[in-house]
Write a protein that holds these residues in place. Structure first.
Motif, PDB file in Angstrom:
ATOM      1  N   ARG A  88       5.320  37.465 -10.622  1.00 13.32           N
ATOM      2  CA  ARG A  88       5.590  38.590 -11.576  1.00 13.32           C
ATOM      3  C   ARG A  88       6.712  39.147 -11.183  1.00 13.32           C
ATOM      4  O   ARG A  88       7.047  40.006 -11.961  1.00 13.32           O
ATOM      5  CB  ARG A  88       4.672  39.264 -10.689  1.00 13.32           C
ATOM      6  CG  ARG A  88       2.530  38.518 -10.742  1.00 13.32           C
ATOM      7  CD  ARG A  88       2.139  39.814 -10.245  1.00 13.32           C
ATOM      8  NE  ARG A  88       0.290  39.737 -11.415  1.00 13.32           N
ATOM      9  CZ  ARG A  88      -0.242  38.585 -10.488  1.00 13.32           C
ATOM     10  NH1 ARG A  88      -0.249  38.555  -9.691  1.00 13.32           N
ATOM     11  NH2 ARG A  88      -1.491  38.346 -11.209  1.00 13.32           N
ATOM     12  N   LEU A  89       7.671  39.392  -9.754  1.00 18.71           N
ATOM     13  CA  LEU A  89       8.626  40.573  -9.971  1.00 18.71           C
ATOM     14  C   LEU A  89       9.701  40.191 -10.975  1.00 18.71           C
ATOM     15  O   LEU A  89      10.491  41.321 -11.682  1.00 18.71           O
ATOM     16  CB  LEU A  89       8.967  40.023  -8.170  1.00 18.71           C
ATOM     17  CG  LEU A  89      10.333  41.454  -7.870  1.00 18.71           C
ATOM     18  CD1 LEU A  89       9.674  43.035  -8.444  1.00 18.71           C
ATOM     19  CD2 LEU A  89      10.760  41.209  -6.678  1.00 18.71           C
ATOM     20  N   VAL A  90      10.075  38.745 -11.132  1.00 18.59           N
ATOM     21  CA  VAL A  90      11.143  38.424 -11.963  1.00 18.59           C
ATOM     22  C   VAL A  90      10.397  38.723 -13.577  1.00 18.59           C
ATOM     23  O   VAL A  90      11.967  38.827 -14.331  1.00 18.59           O
ATOM     24  CB  VAL A  90      10.975  36.312 -12.008  1.00 18.59           C
ATOM     25  CG1 VAL A  90      12.073  36.453 -12.960  1.00 18.59           C
ATOM     26  CG2 VAL A  90      12.480  37.072 -10.415  1.00 18.59           C
ATOM     27  N   SER A 126      10.623  32.420 -16.124  1.00 18.72           N
ATOM     28  CA  SER A 126       9.181  32.667 -15.096  1.00 18.72           C
ATOM     29  C   SER A 126       8.149  31.908 -16.259  1.00 18.72           C
ATOM     30  O   SER A 126       7.498  31.921 -16.133  1.00 18.72           O
ATOM     31  CB  SER A 126       9.476  33.838 -15.011  1.00 18.72           C
ATOM     32  OG  SER A 126      10.143  34.270 -14.361  1.00 18.72           O
ATOM     33  N   SER A 127       8.374  31.279 -16.994  1.00 23.95           N
ATOM     34  CA  SER A 127       7.564  31.010 -17.940  1.00 23.95           C
ATOM     35  C   SER A 127       6.055  29.706 -17.238  1.00 23.95           C
ATOM     36  O   SER A 127       5.132  30.117 -17.668  1.00 23.95           O
ATOM     37  CB  SER A 127       7.980  30.003 -19.237  1.00 23.95           C
ATOM     38  OG  SER A 127       9.306  29.401 -18.863  1.00 23.95           O
ATOM     39  N   ARG A 128       7.101  29.185 -16.336  1.00 19.33           N
ATOM     40  CA  ARG A 128       6.215  27.933 -16.089  1.00 19.33           C
ATOM     41  C   ARG A 128       5.055  28.295 -15.129  1.00 19.33           C
ATOM     42  O   ARG A 128       3.873  28.400 -15.126  1.00 19.33           O
ATOM     43  CB  ARG A 128       7.207  26.753 -14.985  1.00 19.33           C
ATOM     44  CG  ARG A 128       5.958  26.088 -14.270  1.00 19.33           C
ATOM     45  CD  ARG A 128       7.075  24.573 -13.877  1.00 19.33           C
ATOM     46  NE  ARG A 128       5.743  23.710 -12.554  1.00 19.33           N
ATOM     47  CZ  ARG A 128       4.991  24.303 -11.884  1.00 19.33           C
ATOM     48  NH1 ARG A 128       4.992  25.589 -10.984  1.00 19.33           N
ATOM     49  NH2 ARG A 128       4.589  23.516 -11.274  1.00 19.33           N
ATOM     50  N   GLY A 129       5.615  29.567 -14.702  1.00 20.77           N
ATOM     51  CA  GLY A 129       4.632  30.652 -13.373  1.00 20.77           C
ATOM     52  C   GLY A 129       3.822  31.245 -13.969  1.00 20.77           C
ATOM     53  O   GLY A 129       3.044  31.310 -13.430  1.00 20.77           O
ATOM     54  N   MET A 130       4.735  32.251 -15.406  1.00 21.57           N
ATOM     55  CA  MET A 130       3.262  32.935 -15.985  1.00 21.57           C
ATOM     56  C   MET A 130       2.573  31.575 -16.328  1.00 21.57           C
ATOM     57  O   MET A 130       0.809  32.218 -16.521  1.00 21.57           O
ATOM     58  CB  MET A 130       4.150  33.297 -17.156  1.00 21.57           C
ATOM     59  CG  MET A 130       5.056  34.531 -16.972  1.00 21.57           C
ATOM     60  SD  MET A 130       5.706  35.053 -18.250  1.00 21.57           S
ATOM     61  CE  MET A 130       7.279  36.285 -17.629  1.00 21.57           C
ATOM     62  N   THR A 131       2.550  30.576 -16.962  1.00 22.94           N
ATOM     63  CA  THR A 131       1.602  29.747 -17.219  1.00 22.94           C
ATOM     64  C   THR A 131       0.800  29.718 -16.211  1.00 22.94           C
ATOM     65  O   THR A 131      -0.800  29.552 -16.226  1.00 22.94           O
ATOM     66  CB  THR A 131       2.077  28.273 -17.574  1.00 22.94           C
ATOM     67  OG1 THR A 131       2.546  28.554 -18.650  1.00 22.94           O
ATOM     68  CG2 THR A 131       0.656  27.686 -18.380  1.00 22.94           C
ATOM     69  N   VAL A 132      -0.150  29.468 -14.498  1.00 28.79           N
ATOM     70  CA  VAL A 132      -0.199  28.364 -13.571  1.00 28.79           C
ATOM     71  C   VAL A 132      -0.591  30.273 -13.718  1.00 28.79           C
ATOM     72  O   VAL A 132      -1.740  29.980 -12.925  1.00 28.79           O
ATOM     73  CB  VAL A 132       1.082  28.656 -12.674  1.00 28.79           C
ATOM     74  CG1 VAL A 132      -0.485  28.476 -11.267  1.00 28.79           C
ATOM     75  CG2 VAL A 132       1.444  27.229 -12.844  1.00 28.79           C
ATOM     76  N   ARG A 136       4.384  30.684  -6.468  1.00 27.77           N
ATOM     77  CA  ARG A 136       4.986  32.034  -5.945  1.00 27.77           C
ATOM     78  C   ARG A 136       4.535  33.311  -6.459  1.00 27.77           C
ATOM     79  O   ARG A 136       5.592  33.842  -7.287  1.00 27.77           O
ATOM     80  CB  ARG A 136       6.518  32.257  -5.131  1.00 27.77           C
ATOM     81  CG  ARG A 136       6.719  31.088  -4.394  1.00 27.77           C
ATOM     82  CD  ARG A 136       8.321  31.294  -3.753  1.00 27.77           C
ATOM     83  NE  ARG A 136       8.785  30.338  -2.418  1.00 27.77           N
ATOM     84  CZ  ARG A 136       9.747  30.502  -2.251  1.00 27.77           C
ATOM     85  NH1 ARG A 136      10.762  31.062  -2.507  1.00 27.77           N
ATOM     86  NH2 ARG A 136      10.666  29.533  -1.136  1.00 27.77           N
ATOM     87  N   VAL A 137       3.751  33.633  -6.778  1.00 24.89           N
ATOM     88  CA  VAL A 137       2.578  34.535  -7.372  1.00 24.89           C
ATOM     89  C   VAL A 137       3.402  35.958  -7.534  1.00 24.89           C
ATOM     90  O   VAL A 137       4.225  36.004  -8.323  1.00 24.89           O
ATOM     91  CB  VAL A 137       1.643  34.904  -6.607  1.00 24.89           C
ATOM     92  CG1 VAL A 137       0.901  36.179  -8.051  1.00 24.89           C
ATOM     93  CG2 VAL A 137       0.314  33.470  -7.590  1.00 24.89           C
ATOM     94  N   GLY A 138       3.623  36.546  -6.142  1.00 26.07           N
ATOM     95  CA  GLY A 138       4.971  37.590  -6.079  1.00 26.07           C
ATOM     96  C   GLY A 138       5.987  37.676  -6.887  1.00 26.07           C
ATOM     97  O   GLY A 138       6.520  38.549  -7.431  1.00 26.07           O
ATOM     98  N   ASP A 156      -4.600  34.389  -9.191  1.00 30.98           N
ATOM     99  CA  ASP A 156      -3.485  34.180  -8.375  1.00 30.98           C
ATOM    100  C   ASP A 156      -4.003  32.918  -7.457  1.00 30.98           C
ATOM    101  O   ASP A 156      -2.754  32.219  -6.698  1.00 30.98           O
ATOM    102  CB  ASP A 156      -3.612  35.496  -7.754  1.00 30.98           C
ATOM    103  CG  ASP A 156      -3.282  36.636  -8.562  1.00 30.98           C
ATOM    104  OD1 ASP A 156      -2.674  35.934  -9.737  1.00 30.98           O
ATOM    105  OD2 ASP A 156      -3.354  37.682  -7.891  1.00 30.98           O
ATOM    106  N   ASP A 157      -5.303  33.132  -6.792  1.00 27.26           N
ATOM    107  CA  ASP A 157      -5.492  31.854  -5.719  1.00 27.26           C
ATOM    108  C   ASP A 157      -5.050  30.338  -5.860  1.00 27.26           C
ATOM    109  O   ASP A 157      -4.721  29.954  -5.252  1.00 27.26           O
ATOM    110  CB  ASP A 157      -6.710  32.107  -5.054  1.00 27.26           C
ATOM    111  CG  ASP A 157      -7.437  33.363  -4.263  1.00 27.26           C
ATOM    112  OD1 ASP A 157      -6.703  34.001  -4.107  1.00 27.26           O
ATOM    113  OD2 ASP A 157      -8.343  33.860  -4.492  1.00 27.26           O
TER     114      ASP A 157
END
Length: 347
Positions: free
Chosen positions: A250-252, A225-231, A245-247, A236-237
């Motif tokens: 966050r969940l993972v 999830s590291s790339r998504g955490m950076t984004v 996929r923000v949700g 959120d917008d």
């Protein structure tokens, strides 16, 4: 056939230089951890020589020094994996909540795991390692959900300040419940008084074998999830506009952090501030890219807990000071500094 060249000062050159700098720091961090591991084997109630360390690592128990080294090896390994787990959990929680004050201890996650374990021991007679780990993870999950729900109430949603206040209140309440359960039960209180403080002194290969696969799963969930955490740090917008996929991120990330924190708490007790101090220090070195920040945090957390364990053994010889006390002494002033010196609205 042409060969692409990287012009000095270009974005590609800057990126390459930044990567080399980070790799250099990674080598330094691994070197520091290696030195601390040697110190963990060498120092304690009885100091041992280099020859005794080599003999102990080769399996020899012919002397007192070699026997001491053999006993310190699982303790060092447990400190490494617990420290790495707590730092990874802290960095992940900071990312998914966008809260620079987030820490498994401050947000009540560790206290939830601790309360669940104590309830299981006191009322259900739990003793199986896998059962205790499962109960601790469940307690951490419930506490996390409760803190996030309370912190989301009112205008503005789950702001860092409201999450921190909700976590602090939850942590205090759960810690009081732990004390209330243990005080009338002298046998349980005596058996787990050091566990409440947090330490790695009772390490053995059996306990490590139980928790290692679960910690590995939690680490994998956080790292993927590291790339998504950076984004997510962009908001959120904007993150959603970039295709994230923000949700799901966050969940993972939250599941990974809960697995790490709950398991670490079950095996070593509630150790605070590792997940707060280490990610902040690593952020100063490698920046806010979680693809680098998470591995650095894991190494830094391992180094911090090994160093705290060595310090606790050395400064009070022949007695020991539990690592939970050492990390609290280090982390509490750091937490105050963050609150006073930084704007804590969001990452």
């Amino acid at each position: 056939m042409t060969t692409a060249t990287i012009t000095p000062g270009s974005p590609a050159h800057t990126l390459q230089r930044t990567r080399l700098v980070r790799l250099g720091w990674l080598a330094v961090a691994l070197g520091v951890l290696a030195v601390l591991c040697v110190a963990s084997l060498a120092f304690g109630a009885r100091d041992v020589s280099w020859d005794e360390i080599v003999g102990g690592l080769s399996g020899s128990t012919s002397g007192i020094g070699e026997s001491a080294v053999v006993k310190r090896v699982p303790r060092t390994v447990l400190a490494i994996i617990v420290g790495a787990a707590l730092a990874l959990a802290g960095a992940s929680i900071q990312a998914v909540t966008r809260n620079p004050l987030a820490d498994p201890g401050i947000l009540g996650v560790s206290s939830g795991a601790a309360l669940a374990v104590v309830i299981g021991i006191a009322f259900a007679g739990l003793s199986e390692p896998y059962t205790m780990v499962a109960v601790a993870i469940l307690g951490a999950a419930v506490a996390s959900a409760g803190v996030y729900t309370v912190g989301s109430l009112g205008r503005g949603g789950a702001t860092p300040l409201k999450l921190t206040l909700a976590g602090a209140a939850t942590s205090a309440a759960l810690s009081s419940l732990v004390t209330a359960i243990l005080l009338p039960r002298v046998d349980v209180l005596t058996l787990y008084q050091f566990w409440q403080i947090g330490g790695v002194g009772g390490a053995d290969w059996g306990r490590i074998g139980v928790v290692a696969p679960i910690l590995a799963l939690g680490a994998v969930l956080c790292l993927i999830s590291s790339r998504g955490m950076t984004v997510l740090a962009l908001g959120d917008d904007l993150a959603a506009g970039l295709g994230e996929r923000v949700g799901r991120t966050r969940l993972v990330g939250a599941i990974g952090a809960i697995l790490l924190c709950g398991t670490a708490t079950a095996v070593a007790g509630p150790i605070g501030f590792v997940g707060l101090v280490v990610p902040h220090v690593c952020r100063l070195i490698v920046g806010t890219d979680y693809r680098w920040l998470l591995p650095f945090s894991a190494i830094g957390g391992a180094a911090l807990l090994v160093a705290a364990d060595v310090l606790g053994r050395v400064i009070a010889r022949p007695e020991e000071i539990q690592v939970g006390i050492i990390t609290a002494v280090i982390g509490a002033p750091f937490f105050i500094w963050i609150v006073r010196r930084q704007r804590v609205r969001e990452l």
